[in-house]
Design a protein around this motif. Structure first.
Motif, PDB file in Angstrom:
ATOM      1  N   GLU A   1       5.420  -1.843  -9.741  1.00 45.82           N
ATOM      2  CA  GLU A   1       6.052  -0.767 -10.492  1.00 45.82           C
ATOM      3  C   GLU A   1       5.687  -0.857 -11.975  1.00 45.82           C
ATOM      4  N   ASN A   2       5.678  -2.084 -12.513  1.00 45.39           N
ATOM      5  CA  ASN A   2       5.280  -2.261 -13.911  1.00 45.39           C
ATOM      6  C   ASN A   2       3.823  -1.874 -14.109  1.00 45.39           C
ATOM      7  N   PHE A   3       2.983  -2.260 -13.163  1.00 41.81           N
ATOM      8  CA  PHE A   3       1.559  -1.931 -13.235  1.00 41.81           C
ATOM      9  C   PHE A   3       1.357  -0.419 -13.215  1.00 41.81           C
ATOM     10  N   ALA A   4       2.117   0.267 -12.338  1.00 41.54           N
ATOM     11  CA  ALA A   4       1.997   1.724 -12.234  1.00 41.54           C
ATOM     12  C   ALA A   4       2.386   2.400 -13.547  1.00 41.54           C
TER      13      ALA A   4
ATOM     14  N   MET B   1       0.833  -1.209   0.000  1.00 40.58           N
ATOM     15  CA  MET B   1       0.000   0.000   0.000  1.00 40.58           C
ATOM     16  C   MET B   1       0.863   1.253   0.000  1.00 40.58           C
ATOM     17  N   ILE B   2       1.899   1.253   0.834  1.00 43.29           N
ATOM     18  CA  ILE B   2       2.803   2.399   0.895  1.00 43.29           C
ATOM     19  C   ILE B   2       3.505   2.588  -0.449  1.00 43.29           C
ATOM     20  N   SER B   3       3.951   1.477  -1.032  1.00 44.17           N
ATOM     21  CA  SER B   3       4.622   1.548  -2.333  1.00 44.17           C
ATOM     22  C   SER B   3       3.678   2.078  -3.399  1.00 44.17           C
ATOM     23  N   ALA B   4       2.413   1.658  -3.356  1.00 48.14           N
ATOM     24  CA  ALA B   4       1.429   2.141  -4.330  1.00 48.14           C
ATOM     25  C   ALA B   4       1.253   3.648  -4.195  1.00 48.14           C
ATOM     26  N   GLY B   5       1.197   4.132  -2.951  1.00 43.67           N
ATOM     27  CA  GLY B   5       1.074   5.573  -2.728  1.00 43.67           C
ATOM     28  C   GLY B   5       2.264   6.338  -3.267  1.00 43.67           C
TER      29      GLY B   5
ATOM     30  N   ASP C   1       9.638  -9.077  -3.168  1.00 43.07           N
ATOM     31  CA  ASP C   1      10.355  -8.225  -4.119  1.00 43.07           C
ATOM     32  C   ASP C   1       9.800  -8.382  -5.533  1.00 43.07           C
ATOM     33  N   ASN C   2       9.381  -9.613  -5.889  1.00 42.88           N
ATOM     34  CA  ASN C   2       8.803  -9.828  -7.215  1.00 42.88           C
ATOM     35  C   ASN C   2       7.475  -9.089  -7.361  1.00 42.88           C
ATOM     36  N   VAL C   3       6.641  -9.152  -6.319  1.00 39.88           N
ATOM     37  CA  VAL C   3       5.352  -8.470  -6.361  1.00 39.88           C
ATOM     38  C   VAL C   3       5.565  -6.957  -6.393  1.00 39.88           C
ATOM     39  N   LYS C   4       6.557  -6.486  -5.648  1.00 39.39           N
ATOM     40  CA  LYS C   4       6.872  -5.051  -5.643  1.00 39.39           C
ATOM     41  C   LYS C   4       7.278  -4.598  -7.051  1.00 39.39           C
ATOM     42  N   LYS C   5       8.057  -5.410  -7.755  1.00 43.33           N
ATOM     43  CA  LYS C   5       8.474  -5.068  -9.117  1.00 43.33           C
ATOM     44  C   LYS C   5       7.270  -5.056 -10.062  1.00 43.33           C
TER      45      LYS C   5
ATOM     46  N   LEU D   1      -0.359   5.851  -7.125  1.00 45.43           N
ATOM     47  CA  LEU D   1      -1.564   5.038  -7.257  1.00 45.43           C
ATOM     48  C   LEU D   1      -2.365   5.155  -5.966  1.00 45.43           C
ATOM     49  N   PRO D   2      -3.667   4.864  -5.999  1.00 46.04           N
ATOM     50  CA  PRO D   2      -4.410   4.784  -4.734  1.00 46.04           C
ATOM     51  C   PRO D   2      -3.776   3.724  -3.841  1.00 46.04           C
ATOM     52  N   MET D   3      -3.661   4.007  -2.553  1.00 43.91           N
ATOM     53  CA  MET D   3      -2.973   3.078  -1.660  1.00 43.91           C
ATOM     54  C   MET D   3      -3.588   1.681  -1.675  1.00 43.91           C
ATOM     55  N   GLU D   4      -4.926   1.621  -1.771  1.00 37.87           N
ATOM     56  CA  GLU D   4      -5.575   0.313  -1.741  1.00 37.87           C
ATOM     57  C   GLU D   4      -5.267  -0.520  -2.979  1.00 37.87           C
ATOM     58  N   ALA D   5      -4.667   0.099  -4.000  1.00 41.61           N
ATOM     59  CA  ALA D   5      -4.296  -0.651  -5.204  1.00 41.61           C
ATOM     60  C   ALA D   5      -3.283  -1.740  -4.889  1.00 41.61           C
ATOM     61  N   GLY D   6      -2.505  -1.571  -3.811  1.00 39.31           N
ATOM     62  CA  GLY D   6      -1.477  -2.553  -3.475  1.00 39.31           C
ATOM     63  C   GLY D   6      -1.980  -3.754  -2.716  1.00 39.31           C
ATOM     64  N   LEU D   7      -3.257  -3.785  -2.369  1.00 45.18           N
ATOM     65  CA  LEU D   7      -3.802  -4.897  -1.582  1.00 45.18           C
ATOM     66  C   LEU D   7      -4.082  -6.089  -2.482  1.00 45.18           C
ATOM     67  N   VAL D   8      -3.391  -7.188  -2.249  1.00 48.07           N
ATOM     68  CA  VAL D   8      -3.552  -8.381  -3.085  1.00 48.07           C
ATOM     69  C   VAL D   8      -3.737  -9.649  -2.261  1.00 48.07           C
ATOM     70  N   GLU D   9      -3.890  -9.527  -0.925  1.00 42.11           N
ATOM     71  CA  GLU D   9      -3.824 -10.709  -0.046  1.00 42.11           C
ATOM     72  C   GLU D   9      -2.495 -11.420  -0.310  1.00 42.11           C
ATOM     73  N   PHE D  10      -1.427 -10.763   0.070  1.00 43.46           N
ATOM     74  CA  PHE D  10      -0.085 -11.198  -0.309  1.00 43.46           C
ATOM     75  C   PHE D  10       0.178 -12.663   0.040  1.00 43.46           C
ATOM     76  N   THR D  11      -0.204 -13.085   1.242  1.00 39.17           N
ATOM     77  CA  THR D  11       0.092 -14.460   1.662  1.00 39.17           C
ATOM     78  C   THR D  11      -0.525 -15.473   0.714  1.00 39.17           C
TER      79      THR D  11
END
Length: 527
Positions: free
Chosen positions: A346-349, A310-314, A339-343, A318-328
């Motif tokens: 960035e591509n999505f943004a 969420m912080i990375s999306a902000g 790190d892969n999801v974070k990358k 991007l809207p912060m909630e855009a980063g919510l994916v149920e990571f686990t």
């Protein structure tokens, strides 16, 4: 109008959207009446309570200093005994209750707390506020898990030392392993150490669900007593989330209330089975299920890593909630690291930067691929658009790239695709060769691909080498599905004994059996 996609296999529930989309947000706008009430009460209550709180702290600090006198600042070798332990449990416990009383808290306790021998670990949820520390006071000042840096903070660092916390250090690469080992040693000490109190969610939520429990409390394999926290107040002034009121605003609003009720319920200890002792994750899920049932709330697979996204999306506008994916859930299902999801975020943004709401429409999708909107591109877009709402959110993008594109982006596919483009077999792809094949694959006769060609042609030589083609394909897996579609269509035409006529290929791009088989295989791997 392209035909609708036919899913050969239904989507599995494992990648459906969670029942609570964002447990880290709180909309807490006060009505005009509430603001006036807070102001009128605050004029009287805030000064009185502030004075009371300072007086309690002035008494508490020397008591804490006496208890911890000549005790090591960092990791304790031995638990508190004798008069130190007595003062910690009685005097410090009384002062702690007095401190929360000075803030206007009314505590309601339900159930019975188990002894250290019966349940060495207390698992508290939901964790939604810095006021949750009140459960430590009610539970008799058990040990907690805390960052080592917190011990150095003025005043409150001294109070924390009385709890003899299990310390976590961000600077120590072995901190997680050492923390779990320390929790296990204390939990199996036979009552020499006080109980260990843990908030297994690891971060604050809005109490609308229980997110994934971290395994630290369940690795020792000892009985765990679930402890529930409720704040049954008409006006919520305590919930502290990643999107919502700040801590100072919440503290001020709380001090302006006549009283704030908190309910603490001790459930019966959960004794792990042999299977749960061997599988901390299953143990954690069992305890979470019991707690969620008592709270009448759902469970989700959100974790602290979602907050980081969420912080990375902000930061990526991007809207912060855009980063919510149920990571686990996503990482476990698709074998992804943070790190892969974070990358991928960035591509999505990069694609979604021109649209509002943090979602990709087909126009942005086509613009990113530097291709016009065509039946083939609409088919590719629909593979990403899992819920069929005409947009791609970040969750759908991660699933699409990981399940549909990356498996298709193999060395063999890249080599085969390069050979198809390299019509004269001179190990170079010219603009004419590149345009001819893509026009057939996409089904657009007047397709202009010069911009895409120039991007692949890194050295600007006017032709694409295999190294350039491979490098581009690996860094842009979104094209893999177009490559595999064309390859499958070539094979299909070969089986029919027909030539690679562009009109036939264009027609097959939408409804050929091999394309449906491709989709079926992708969905099967996915879901």
């Amino acid at each position: 109008m392209p035909p609708q996609r036919v899913f050969a296999l239904p989507r599995q529930q494992s990648l459906f959207l969670p029942p609570v989309l964002n447990p880290f947000v709180l909309e807490a706008k006060l009505t005009r009446r509430e603001k006036i009430k807070c102001f009128l009460l605050g004029i009287i209550l805030v000064p009185l309570r502030s004075i009371f709180m300072v007086l309690v702290l002035m008494v508490t600090w020397p008591v804490a200093a006496l208890i911890t006198f000549k005790r090591p600042l960092k990791r304790d070798v031995k638990p508190l005994t004798g008069w130190r332990r007595f003062m910690c449990r009685t005097v410090m416990g009384f002062l702690g209750r007095l401190y929360f009383f000075s803030m206007g808290f009314r505590v309601v306790v339900k159930g019975k707390q188990a002894s250290s021998a019966e349940a060495p670990i207390l698992a508290v949820a939901p964790h939604s506020s810095f006021f949750d520390a009140i459960v430590c006071i009610v539970a008799g000042l058990p040990s907690t898990v805390s960052r080592s840096e917190t011990l150095a903070t003025p005043i409150f660092g001294r109070f924390l030392r009385c709890l003899q916390p299990v310390l976590v250090s961000r600077k120590d690469p072995d901190s997680r392993k050492n923390t779990i080992l320390e929790i296990s040693n204390r939990a199996k000490s036979g009552g020499r150490w006080p109980q260990v109190l843990i908030f297994p969610e690891g971060t604050c939520t809005n109490r609308s669900c229980l997110i994934t429990f971290k395994q630290g409390a369940f690795v020792p394999g000892v009985p765990v007593q679930p402890v529930l926290l409720r704040y049954p107040n008409k006006l919520d002034t305590v919930t502290w989330t990643w999107q919502g009121p700040k801590s100072k605003a919440l503290l001020l609003r709380t001090l302006c209330q006549l009283y704030t009720t908190v309910e603490i319920e001790f459930l019966p200890p959960h004794i792990p089975t042999e299977e749960e002792k061997q599988n901390p994750n299953k143990f954690a899920q069992s305890v979470r299920t019991v707690m969620a049932k008592s709270l009448c709330v759902p469970v989700t697979d959100h974790t602290f890593e979602d907050c980081r996204l969420m912080i990375s999306a902000g930061e990526l506008t991007l809207p912060m909630e855009a980063g919510l994916v149920e990571f686990t859930k996503i990482s476990r299902k698709l074998d992804l690291k943070w790190d892969n999801v974070k990358k991928e975020l960035e591509n999505f943004a990069t694609i979604a930067c021109s649209c509002k709401g943090g979602r990709i429409r087909i126009e942005e999708f086509a613009n990113f691929l530097k291709l016009p909107i065509s039946p083939a591109l609409q088919e590719l877009f629909s593979l990403f658009d899992r819920d069929g709402d005409g947009t791609i959110d970040f969750r759908e993008y991660v699933i699409g790239v990981t399940v549909l594109c990356r498996p298709a982006n193999t060395e063999e596919v890249i080599q085969t695709a390069f050979k198809l483009f390299d019509i004269d077999e001179d190990n170079n792809i010219t603009l004419e060769e590149f345009a001819g094949i893509l026009r057939s694959a996409v089904g657009v006769c007047d397709l202009n691909v010069s911009k895409l060609f120039n991007e692949i042609d890194a050295d600007g030589s006017g032709h694409i080498t295999y190294d350039e083609f491979r490098s581009f394909a690996l860094s842009h897996p979104e094209y893999a599905k177009l490559f595999t579609t064309y390859i499958e269509l070539q094979r299909y035409q070969g089986l029919l004994g027909e030539g690679p006529d562009s009109d036939a290929i264009s027609h097959c791009c939408n409804d050929s059996p091999s394309d449906h088989q491709e989709d079926s295989n992708s969905d099967k791997k996915d879901d």
